[in-house]
Design a protein around this motif. Structure first.
Motif, PDB file in Angstrom:
ATOM      1  N   ASP A  87      -0.516  14.834  -2.321  1.00 32.39           N
ATOM      2  CA  ASP A  87      -0.681  14.058  -3.547  1.00 32.39           C
ATOM      3  C   ASP A  87      -2.090  13.512  -3.733  1.00 32.39           C
ATOM      4  O   ASP A  87      -2.423  12.991  -4.793  1.00 32.39           O
ATOM      5  CB  ASP A  87       0.305  12.878  -3.559  1.00 32.39           C
ATOM      6  N   GLY A  88      -2.907  13.586  -2.715  1.00 30.23           N
ATOM      7  CA  GLY A  88      -4.252  13.023  -2.783  1.00 30.23           C
ATOM      8  C   GLY A  88      -4.492  12.047  -1.648  1.00 30.23           C
ATOM      9  O   GLY A  88      -3.587  11.328  -1.232  1.00 30.23           O
ATOM     10  N   LEU A  89      -5.709  11.997  -1.149  1.00 29.35           N
ATOM     11  CA  LEU A  89      -6.004  11.200   0.034  1.00 29.35           C
ATOM     12  C   LEU A  89      -6.288   9.735  -0.278  1.00 29.35           C
ATOM     13  O   LEU A  89      -6.369   8.919   0.635  1.00 29.35           O
ATOM     14  CB  LEU A  89      -7.191  11.807   0.781  1.00 29.35           C
ATOM     15  N   THR A  90      -6.482   9.386  -1.562  1.00 29.85           N
ATOM     16  CA  THR A  90      -6.735   7.987  -1.896  1.00 29.85           C
ATOM     17  C   THR A  90      -5.445   7.181  -1.798  1.00 29.85           C
ATOM     18  O   THR A  90      -4.352   7.682  -2.053  1.00 29.85           O
ATOM     19  CB  THR A  90      -7.310   7.853  -3.314  1.00 29.85           C
ATOM     20  N   ASN A  91      -5.596   5.913  -1.421  1.00 29.18           N
ATOM     21  CA  ASN A  91      -4.450   5.016  -1.302  1.00 29.18           C
ATOM     22  C   ASN A  91      -4.233   4.248  -2.602  1.00 29.18           C
ATOM     23  O   ASN A  91      -5.194   3.914  -3.303  1.00 29.18           O
ATOM     24  CB  ASN A  91      -4.669   4.003  -0.170  1.00 29.18           C
ATOM     25  N   GLY A  92      -2.974   3.939  -2.896  1.00 30.39           N
ATOM     26  CA  GLY A  92      -2.643   3.072  -4.017  1.00 30.39           C
ATOM     27  C   GLY A  92      -2.315   1.691  -3.491  1.00 30.39           C
ATOM     28  O   GLY A  92      -1.834   1.536  -2.363  1.00 30.39           O
TER      29      GLY A  92
ATOM     30  N   GLN B 207       0.819  -1.208   0.000  1.00 32.21           N
ATOM     31  CA  GLN B 207       0.000   0.000   0.000  1.00 32.21           C
ATOM     32  C   GLN B 207       0.851   1.255   0.000  1.00 32.21           C
ATOM     33  O   GLN B 207       1.896   1.331   0.645  1.00 32.21           O
ATOM     34  CB  GLN B 207      -0.926   0.013   1.218  1.00 32.21           C
ATOM     35  N   GLN B 208       0.377   2.240  -0.765  1.00 34.23           N
ATOM     36  CA  GLN B 208       0.953   3.582  -0.760  1.00 34.23           C
ATOM     37  C   GLN B 208      -0.106   4.507  -0.178  1.00 34.23           C
ATOM     38  O   GLN B 208      -1.108   4.793  -0.819  1.00 34.23           O
ATOM     39  CB  GLN B 208       1.338   4.011  -2.188  1.00 34.23           C
ATOM     40  N   ASP B 209       0.114   4.949   1.049  1.00 27.26           N
ATOM     41  CA  ASP B 209      -0.882   5.771   1.731  1.00 27.26           C
ATOM     42  C   ASP B 209      -1.034   7.119   1.049  1.00 27.26           C
ATOM     43  O   ASP B 209      -0.053   7.732   0.595  1.00 27.26           O
ATOM     44  CB  ASP B 209      -0.487   5.991   3.194  1.00 27.26           C
ATOM     45  N   GLY B 210      -2.273   7.582   0.976  1.00 26.55           N
ATOM     46  CA  GLY B 210      -2.523   8.909   0.443  1.00 26.55           C
ATOM     47  C   GLY B 210      -2.132   9.996   1.431  1.00 26.55           C
ATOM     48  O   GLY B 210      -1.900   9.739   2.621  1.00 26.55           O
TER      49      GLY B 210
END
Length: 666
Positions: free
Chosen positions: A94-99, A87-90
């Motif tokens: 850069d934006g609050l959504t996680n990758g 996981q890449q935390d938001g």
């Protein structure tokens, strides 16, 4: 709550999971890394397999939660689904959504994490109205894996129930000396270009599962019934590929399979599943060959439907190693045409009927003279030379063959045209082009793949509408094209100082050879060269790094090169000789290079850059710290010179000491 989106192609690697703690305080112990741009940690969720309800979720990064929802896991014998991902935390910038990476599925049973059973399948893509059936014709017996866990080699055997059918099909496909007790050995020798013993000399089937001896074998085998083929080992119903799709055909286990379209709309195929590596303690246990996709080798567990034998195809004949060409090399092309079915052409006269082929090459390819083009037909005999009855013209970058209809068509005696040889008979146009010095070269990195394209186009008469896959070419005409890509490659090197790894070094000179033979080059600019070809003047046997330390060598085949530094910049020492190898990775159909990578050996002072785009050659500076890099000769010279200097320093002291001794005697 934040949304989490999967980033396609990103994977979780080296992961592990376990449950720790006692009743009331059980939690997950998770670890792993990913190839996300920023790896924050791991994310997880626990799902009830019966209701699909999410029982709990969390992450390992700061502020996350790894506590198991014990109160909701009331049945300890149930196999709860545990999903794990990188996981890449938001964030607010850069934006609050996680990758997230593609998730990995495990199970929790009785407070223990286990991997679910391996499911074997073949990903099938394409279009057909029929359903697919899979029959296992080969078992994987002995598997060998390399240090990364990838498959290195596999030995196959023939299941008892299909021996007779496999043997008969192999003999029907032209197989000789086929082992009656283990006929799958012959199949393996024809199987999609993988290293086999004995090796296959059938170049066509080595690169295409829809052609050559392998296809003839598949067609003969598919003529058998379910019982003769050991029963259906997996199937997909008709209709799901009607509009084109990619679906997984689940099969009974690992091995080599015959896949048959029950509608007969697509060709039968021989496809192998991936192999289980039980030694992998984490990650996906299903692995492919270590060099899958390299030099034309396709990937396991993947198949593409082909609904008919291609009416026109084109290939490069003399690149068996799939490593491209040097500048100035001959490139042998073959255009294969299928004789069309002229049934129903009762209103098109023989004189009006058209069937021509034109071949257009990029500027990097020099076409031959018309007299050097040869045309063959498989009627009445294989490789019947029919060139004399045709008209061949070469103008600029286009080669045209006219008169082809005389080979297969005739007047029906009324007002139409009809076949005089069987539809589907093959016509082959062969010629040799030369790869010119202005051909484009491919190198590692984004946008680095550049093909020298050669396109063949067939134009023929049609009765009414345009056939599927063909293009309207004017009144009463339709056309279709196919391409063959020719590759040559380049080495991008950069010369730097070893001490800091960043100072560019200008004027470092190298001799470059292959298989012990020195190569010549022509200078194009500062630090930029191309491979010399016949007729070049000012050919150099030594190349030198430019102002920014770069050294570019264009137009070489992707084979191992040997570099020997003959002159280092002032203040630096030469590096030992080293090797550079380039490895192209091809698409499933072995027609396009997806990427190319470098590999170096011989010294740790020549290595591939972190981004993979260049070869870094690092010269050590002249200092006592770098003395070992000079080798034995350098050390010997230092000892001799240092000894001489020491003797010069001792001599005055010795003379003074002698004078003092003489004075004391007097």
């Amino acid at each position: 709550m934040r949304l989490t989106f999967v980033e396609p192609g990103k994977t979780l690697m080296g992961w592990s999971a376990s449950v720790v703690g006692g009743a009331g305080s059980r939690r997950l112990n998770l670890s792993g890394v990913s190839d996300l741009d920023t790896h924050s940690g791991l994310g997880w969720k626990l799902v009830d397999p019966d209701t699909n309800d999410v029982l709990g979720s969390g992450r390992t990064s700061t502020g996350g939660n790894v506590a198991l929802p014990e109160s909701k896991m009331t049945d300890v014998s149930k196999e709860y689904d545990l999903y794990l991902w990188g996981q890449q935390d938001g964030n607010a910038v850069d934006g609050l959504t996680n990758g997230a990476t593609e998730p990995v599925k495990m199970e929790i049973v009785d407070w223990k994490v286990k991997r679910p059973p391996v499911v074997f399948g073949i990903d099938v893509s394409g279009t057909t109205s029929g359903g697919l059936k899979a029959y296992r014709i080969g078992d994987y017996e002995q598997t060998v894996f390399d240090h990364t866990g990838a498959l290195k080699s596999v030995v196959m055997s023939t299941p008892a129930g299909v021996k007779s059918a496999v043997l008969a099909a192999a003999q029907a496909a032209g197989g000789s000396n086929v082992d009656a007790d283990d006929p799958t050995g012959w199949v393996a020798s024809q199987w999609l270009g993988y290293p086999t013993d004995p090796p296959s000399d059938d170049a066509t089937s080595a690169f295409d599962q829809h052609a050559g001896s392998l296809q003839l074998f598949a067609q003969a085998l598919a003529a058998n019934g379910d019982a003769e083929l050991g029963g259906v080992q997996g199937e997909l119903p008709g209709g799901i590929f009607a509009a084109g799709a990619t679906k997984t055909l689940l099969v009974s286990g690992p091995g080599l399979y015959l896949i048959v379209d029950d509608s007969g709309k697509s060709l039968p195929m021989i496809v192998g599943t991936k192999v289980v590596n039980e030694g992998l303690l984490s990650g996906d246990r299903l692995v492919d060959f270590a060099d899958a996709g390299v030099r034309g080798k396709p990937r396991l567990g993947v198949a593409v439907l082909k609904t008919e034998m291609m009416e026109v195809s084109k290939r490069v004949v003399n690149d068996a190693g799939m490593d491209g060409f040097d500048l100035g090399a001959d490139v042998l092309f073959e255009v294969v045409l299928r004789v069309p079915d002229l049934s129903g052409f009762d209103s098109v006269s023989y004189d009006d009927y058209e069937f021509t082929v034109s071949d257009t090459a990029d500027q990097g390819l020099e076409l031959p003279a018309a007299s050097e083009v040869t045309v063959f037909m498989d009627v009445p005999d294989t490789d019947t030379n029919v060139t004399a009855s045709l008209s061949v013209d070469v103008s600029g970058q286009t080669l045209t063959v006219s008169g082809l209809k005389t080979l297969f068509a005739e007047s029906d005696g009324v007002s139409g045209v009809q076949n005089k040889v069987l539809p589907g008979s093959l016509i082959r146009v062969r010629y040799t082009a030369v790869l010119r010095v202005n051909a484009v070269s491919s190198a590692p990195g984004g946008g680095g793949m550049k093909a020298n394209v050669n396109t063949a186009t067939v134009t023929r008469s049609r009765m009414s509408g345009v056939a599927d896959g063909w293009t309207d070419a004017g009144t009463g005409l339709e056309s279709i094209g196919t391409t063959a890509n020719v590759y040559t490659f380049q080495v991008n090197a950069v010369k730097v100082g070893r001490d800091d790894g960043s100072t560019p070094l200008v004027g470092a000179e190298f001799e470059v050879s292959r298989d012990g033979v020195a190569l010549g080059f022509v200078e194009l600019g500062d630090g930029e060269y191309r491979l010399a070809t016949q007729g070049d003047s000012s050919v150099l046997t030594s190349v030198a790094s430019g102002q920014n330390g770069s050294l570019i060598l264009q137009g070489v085949e992707a084979r191992a090169l040997q570099f020997k530094e003959t002159s280092a910049p002032w203040g630096y020492l030469r590096v030992p000789a080293f090797n550079v190898d380039m490895t192209p990775v091809w698409t499933q159909n072995a027609d396009v290079v997806e990427l190319v990578s470098y590999r170096s050996s011989g010294t740790n002072m020549a290595y591939v850059s972190q981004d993979g785009r260049s070869l870094v050659v690092a010269d050590p500076s002249v200092s006592l710290m770098n003395l070992p890099y000079t080798g034995g000769v350098g050390i010997l010279l230092l000892v001799v010179v240092g000894g001489a200097i020491t003797m010069l320093g001792i001599r005055p002291y010795y003379l003074a000491h002698c004078a003092e001794a003489t004075a004391n005697i007097i």
